[in-house]
Design a protein around this motif. Structure first.
Motif, PDB file in Angstrom:
ATOM      1  N   LYS A 175       0.822  -1.211   0.000  1.00  0.00           N
ATOM      2  CA  LYS A 175       0.000   0.000   0.000  1.00  0.00           C
ATOM      3  C   LYS A 175       0.862   1.270   0.000  1.00  0.00           C
ATOM      4  CE  LYS A 175      -4.292  -1.498   0.142  1.00  0.00           C
ATOM      5  NZ  LYS A 175      -5.293  -1.143  -0.899  1.00  0.00           N
ATOM      6  N   PHE A 176       2.102   1.131   0.475  1.00  0.00           N
ATOM      7  CA  PHE A 176       2.992   2.292   0.569  1.00  0.00           C
ATOM      8  C   PHE A 176       4.036   2.322  -0.550  1.00  0.00           C
ATOM      9  CE2 PHE A 176       1.831   1.181   5.022  1.00  0.00           C
ATOM     10  CZ  PHE A 176       1.058   2.298   5.303  1.00  0.00           C
ATOM     11  N   THR A 177       3.943   1.380  -1.515  1.00  0.00           N
ATOM     12  CA  THR A 177       4.932   1.312  -2.592  1.00  0.00           C
ATOM     13  C   THR A 177       4.225   1.395  -3.942  1.00  0.00           C
ATOM     14  OG1 THR A 177       4.849  -1.115  -2.615  1.00  0.00           O
ATOM     15  CG2 THR A 177       6.509  -0.088  -1.217  1.00  0.00           C
ATOM     16  N   GLY A 178       5.032   1.504  -5.004  1.00  0.00           N
ATOM     17  CA  GLY A 178       4.435   1.712  -6.318  1.00  0.00           C
ATOM     18  C   GLY A 178       4.629   0.589  -7.306  1.00  0.00           C
ATOM     19  N   SER A 179       5.456  -0.418  -6.973  1.00  0.00           N
ATOM     20  CA  SER A 179       5.712  -1.512  -7.913  1.00  0.00           C
ATOM     21  C   SER A 179       6.028  -2.786  -7.148  1.00  0.00           C
ATOM     22  CB  SER A 179       6.889  -1.166  -8.820  1.00  0.00           C
ATOM     23  OG  SER A 179       8.096  -1.102  -8.071  1.00  0.00           O
ATOM     24  N   GLN A 180       6.025  -3.935  -7.870  1.00  0.00           N
ATOM     25  CA  GLN A 180       6.348  -5.203  -7.233  1.00  0.00           C
ATOM     26  C   GLN A 180       7.790  -5.234  -6.740  1.00  0.00           C
ATOM     27  OE1 GLN A 180       5.199  -8.180 -10.211  1.00  0.00           O
ATOM     28  NE2 GLN A 180       3.423  -8.715  -8.968  1.00  0.00           N
ATOM     29  N   ALA A 181       8.697  -4.629  -7.502  1.00  0.00           N
ATOM     30  CA  ALA A 181      10.105  -4.584  -7.083  1.00  0.00           C
ATOM     31  C   ALA A 181      10.260  -3.767  -5.799  1.00  0.00           C
ATOM     32  CB  ALA A 181      10.962  -3.983  -8.188  1.00  0.00           C
ATOM     33  N   PHE A 191      -0.869  -3.824  17.264  1.00  0.00           N
ATOM     34  CA  PHE A 191      -1.727  -2.635  17.291  1.00  0.00           C
ATOM     35  C   PHE A 191      -1.052  -1.448  16.591  1.00  0.00           C
ATOM     36  CE2 PHE A 191      -3.845  -4.677  21.092  1.00  0.00           C
ATOM     37  CZ  PHE A 191      -5.070  -4.863  20.458  1.00  0.00           C
ATOM     38  N   ALA A 192       0.243  -1.287  16.835  1.00  0.00           N
ATOM     39  CA  ALA A 192       0.963  -0.170  16.209  1.00  0.00           C
ATOM     40  C   ALA A 192       1.046  -0.358  14.690  1.00  0.00           C
ATOM     41  CB  ALA A 192       2.367  -0.047  16.803  1.00  0.00           C
ATOM     42  N   THR A 193       1.217  -1.615  14.241  1.00  0.00           N
ATOM     43  CA  THR A 193       1.233  -1.890  12.796  1.00  0.00           C
ATOM     44  C   THR A 193      -0.117  -1.550  12.172  1.00  0.00           C
ATOM     45  OG1 THR A 193       2.862  -3.654  13.079  1.00  0.00           O
ATOM     46  CG2 THR A 193       1.604  -3.654  11.032  1.00  0.00           C
ATOM     47  N   ALA A 194      -1.199  -1.911  12.871  1.00  0.00           N
ATOM     48  CA  ALA A 194      -2.546  -1.662  12.352  1.00  0.00           C
ATOM     49  C   ALA A 194      -2.785  -0.182  12.081  1.00  0.00           C
ATOM     50  CB  ALA A 194      -3.594  -2.190  13.324  1.00  0.00           C
ATOM     51  N   PHE A 195      -2.173   0.683  12.885  1.00  0.00           N
ATOM     52  CA  PHE A 195      -2.435   2.118  12.754  1.00  0.00           C
ATOM     53  C   PHE A 195      -1.266   2.890  12.129  1.00  0.00           C
ATOM     54  CE2 PHE A 195      -5.141   0.634  16.289  1.00  0.00           C
ATOM     55  CZ  PHE A 195      -6.382   0.939  15.737  1.00  0.00           C
ATOM     56  N   SER A 196      -0.310   2.161  11.551  1.00  0.00           N
ATOM     57  CA  SER A 196       0.814   2.816  10.876  1.00  0.00           C
ATOM     58  C   SER A 196       0.343   3.472   9.587  1.00  0.00           C
ATOM     59  CB  SER A 196       1.915   1.800  10.556  1.00  0.00           C
ATOM     60  OG  SER A 196       2.511   1.314  11.739  1.00  0.00           O
ATOM     61  N   THR A 197       0.910   4.625   9.294  1.00  0.00           N
ATOM     62  CA  THR A 197       0.514   5.377   8.093  1.00  0.00           C
ATOM     63  C   THR A 197       1.684   5.617   7.156  1.00  0.00           C
ATOM     64  OG1 THR A 197       0.842   7.454   9.310  1.00  0.00           O
ATOM     65  CG2 THR A 197      -1.386   6.549   9.271  1.00  0.00           C
ATOM     66  N   ALA A 198       2.862   5.060   7.477  1.00  0.00           N
ATOM     67  CA  ALA A 198       4.040   5.241   6.615  1.00  0.00           C
ATOM     68  C   ALA A 198       4.977   4.054   6.797  1.00  0.00           C
ATOM     69  CB  ALA A 198       4.761   6.549   6.957  1.00  0.00           C
ATOM     70  N   LEU A 199       5.836   3.832   5.812  1.00  0.00           N
ATOM     71  CA  LEU A 199       6.771   2.705   5.864  1.00  0.00           C
ATOM     72  C   LEU A 199       7.714   2.802   7.055  1.00  0.00           C
ATOM     73  CD1 LEU A 199       7.706   2.121   2.121  1.00  0.00           C
ATOM     74  CD2 LEU A 199       6.818   0.405   3.697  1.00  0.00           C
ATOM     75  N   TRP A 200       8.185   4.020   7.368  1.00  0.00           N
ATOM     76  CA  TRP A 200       9.139   4.155   8.466  1.00  0.00           C
ATOM     77  C   TRP A 200       8.501   3.741   9.785  1.00  0.00           C
ATOM     78  CZ3 TRP A 200       8.249   7.112  12.733  1.00  0.00           C
ATOM     79  CH2 TRP A 200       7.280   8.124  12.642  1.00  0.00           C
ATOM     80  N   MET A 201       7.180   3.956   9.910  1.00  0.00           N
ATOM     81  CA  MET A 201       6.490   3.533  11.131  1.00  0.00           C
ATOM     82  C   MET A 201       6.459   2.014  11.244  1.00  0.00           C
ATOM     83  SD  MET A 201       3.312   6.256  11.142  1.00  0.00           S
ATOM     84  CE  MET A 201       2.637   5.652  12.702  1.00  0.00           C
ATOM     85  N   LEU A 202       6.230   1.331  10.112  1.00  0.00           N
ATOM     86  CA  LEU A 202       6.244  -0.135  10.121  1.00  0.00           C
ATOM     87  C   LEU A 202       7.605  -0.664  10.564  1.00  0.00           C
ATOM     88  CD1 LEU A 202       4.363  -1.122   6.807  1.00  0.00           C
ATOM     89  CD2 LEU A 202       3.524  -1.313   9.158  1.00  0.00           C
ATOM     90  N   ILE A 203       8.665  -0.034  10.072  1.00  0.00           N
ATOM     91  CA  ILE A 203      10.021  -0.490  10.401  1.00  0.00           C
ATOM     92  C   ILE A 203      10.325  -0.258  11.883  1.00  0.00           C
ATOM     93  CG2 ILE A 203      12.471  -0.045   9.982  1.00  0.00           C
ATOM     94  CD1 ILE A 203      11.698   0.506   7.037  1.00  0.00           C
ATOM     95  N   VAL A 204       9.956   0.919  12.426  1.00  0.00           N
ATOM     96  CA  VAL A 204      10.186   1.202  13.845  1.00  0.00           C
ATOM     97  C   VAL A 204       9.408   0.229  14.726  1.00  0.00           C
ATOM     98  CG1 VAL A 204       9.811   2.903  15.679  1.00  0.00           C
ATOM     99  CG2 VAL A 204      10.756   3.635  13.493  1.00  0.00           C
ATOM    100  N   VAL A 205       8.163  -0.020  14.349  1.00  0.00           N
ATOM    101  CA  VAL A 205       7.316  -0.943  15.124  1.00  0.00           C
ATOM    102  C   VAL A 205       7.920  -2.337  15.144  1.00  0.00           C
ATOM    103  CG1 VAL A 205       5.109  -2.167  15.057  1.00  0.00           C
ATOM    104  CG2 VAL A 205       5.151   0.315  14.838  1.00  0.00           C
ATOM    105  N   ARG A 206       8.417  -2.795  13.999  1.00  0.00           N
ATOM    106  CA  ARG A 206       9.006  -4.138  13.946  1.00  0.00           C
ATOM    107  C   ARG A 206      10.316  -4.202  14.741  1.00  0.00           C
ATOM    108  NH1 ARG A 206       5.796  -8.170  12.549  1.00  0.00           N
ATOM    109  NH2 ARG A 206       7.338  -9.304  11.349  1.00  0.00           N
ATOM    110  N   LEU A 207      11.055  -3.102  14.788  1.00  0.00           N
ATOM    111  CA  LEU A 207      12.266  -3.066  15.620  1.00  0.00           C
ATOM    112  C   LEU A 207      11.915  -3.252  17.094  1.00  0.00           C
ATOM    113  CD1 LEU A 207      14.332  -0.150  14.009  1.00  0.00           C
ATOM    114  CD2 LEU A 207      15.105  -2.519  14.286  1.00  0.00           C
TER     115      LEU A 207
END
Length: 429
Positions: free
Chosen positions: A44-50, A99-115
């Motif tokens: 959802k936050f990217t533009g291509s399969q690559a 919960f934090a992943t569910a409400f993330s609105t940007a890729l950097w948030m996903l990465i911080v949450v996973r850290l």
């Protein structure tokens, strides 16, 4: 009085196994829920399969890196303070992560949450240490198989639910998974007993909890040797599979979250069937060592065939044909666990978890670029299976290392036997 106390302790320990199995089940259902939808959420936050392959690899890398440093620390802390409080911390980490992943609105948030989530989560290692605490060495392969079966049940229920919920909203599975993690937290707090008695706990040391020191200690464990290489190679193959499965099936067969959820449920069914039903009869027929060899051979062939598959139904056929593949983890873990003393189970299995986490760090760096490099090829091209061919090569390396290790062990036992049979004067000479 001592006899009565021993009987009470035995009953408590027998009762603890169903408790930890339910804990693992709830844990894996929550994890399984997000597997089919996380790549789509990243997309959802990217533009291509690559780009999706690259950033999904980055998200997986973040979790693996944090878990690599966190798992041995949490494993060592469980040796000091007991398994139960560390499991409770892990459930908190999972809930926060979901919960934090569910409400993330940007890729950097996903990465911080996973850290953050990766640093707080070592449930698999602590659950295995829990089982080792309450199980005599000769029964550990069977008990690890039971835990593996719970992983499988979780991967039957979780991905199917995740696929169905993901069809409604990509964020809904993460909210449900977070709720299940909180359920496990409540269950662990009110129901789950502690498995590690106070007299078997050991002081915490930052030096021993360091992941590199932990891995070094694992490699020096008496009688383990080349098995560390087996864990590393087979673990890397498995994590590459996890990294690229959803992206690969989408690229090759146009599968979405629902189809991937169904396929992962098939993997779970096989895991339950083999580890929950067939493992005990297999252990009566084969030693853990022989079972590991057969399982590694079966998995090598499975990876090769997955890469060559030209139709979606073939993926299912290979899953169900790979009967011996799910036996490897239980067999190898029982051998490594048996090489550690009773006071170091948490640190030892934490080191195994840390080694697996290191492989989880490396896997996206290898798997995602490999898949990205072949993503522009026609759908039927055999080269699209390049990541799976690489996994087959890794599993073959594991097979060779395991064979060499078990042959050395057999020769060493034969030598000891011959020395023991010699007359006392001959040994002095």
């Amino acid at each position: 009085m001592t006899t009565s106390s021993t009987k009470t302790q035995h009953k408590a320990r027998t009762a603890a196994m169903p408790f930890i199995m339910l804990t693992v089940l709830i844990d894996m259902v929550s994890v399984g829920l997000i597997v089919p939808v996380l790549p789509a959420l990243v997309g959802k936050f990217t533009g291509s399969q690559a780009d999706t392959a690259f950033w999904y690899g980055a998200v997986a890398f973040a979790f693996g890196l944090a878990n690599f440093f966190g798992a041995p620390v949490l494993g060592a802390l469980s040796d000091r303070y007991g398994r139960r409080p560390i499991l409770l911390l892990g459930f908190c980490g999972l809930a926060l992560n979901f919960f934090a992943t569910a409400f993330s609105t940007a890729l950097w948030m996903l990465i911080v949450v996973r850290l953050v989530g990766g640093a707080m989560q070592a449930n698999a290692a602590v659950c295995n240490a829990y089982v080792a605490d309450i199980t005599p060495p000769e029964q550990r392969a069977k008990r690890f198989g039971m835990i593996g079966a719970m992983f499988g049940v979780g991967f039957i229920i979780g991905p199917v639910m995740g696929g169905l919920l993901g069809a409604i909203s990509l964020r809904l599975p993460f909210i449900v998974a977070g709720s299940l993690a909180l359920t496990n937290l409540a269950y662990g707090y009110f129901v789950l007993p502690e498995s590690l008695p106070a007299d078997r706990r050991r002081a915490f040391s930052w030096k021993s909890a360091n992941p590199l020191s932990s891995l070094h200690a694992l490699s020096r464990l008496k009688t383990v040797g080349l098995l560390v290489g087996v864990v590393a190679c087979s673990g890397l193959a498995q994590f590459i599979l996890f990294t690229i499965w959803m992206l690969y099936t989408n690229l090759k067969f146009d599968w979405g979250p629902l189809q991937n959820g169904q396929a992962l449920a098939a993997v779970g069914i096989m895991s339950v069937l083999v580890q929950g039903v067939l493992l005990n009869p297999l252990l009566k027929r084969f030693s853990p060592q022989r079972l590991a060899i057969i399982g590694l051979l079966s998995s090598t062939i499975a990876y090769l065939l997955w890469g060559m598959a030209s139709h979606g139904w073939m993926m299912y056929a290979i899953i169900f044909a790979n009967i011996f593949g799910p036996t490897v983890t239980a067999a190898v873990q029982s051998i490594i666990s048996g090489a550690a003393d009773s006071q170091n189970q948490g640190q030892t299995l934490g080191a195994v978890s840390s080694l697996n986490s290191l492989m989880a760090v490396i896997a996206p760096v290898i798997g995602a670029p490999l898949l990205g490099a072949v993503s522009s090829l026609p759908k039927g091209d055999w080269r699209i299976g390049a990541p799976f061919y690489f996994c087959a090569a890794l599993q073959l390396a594991s097979l060779v290392l395991a064979f060499l290790y078990f042959r050395r062990q057999r020769h060493a036992r034969a030598f000891v036997y011959l020395v023991q049979k010699l007359p006392p004067d001959a040994t002095k000479a």
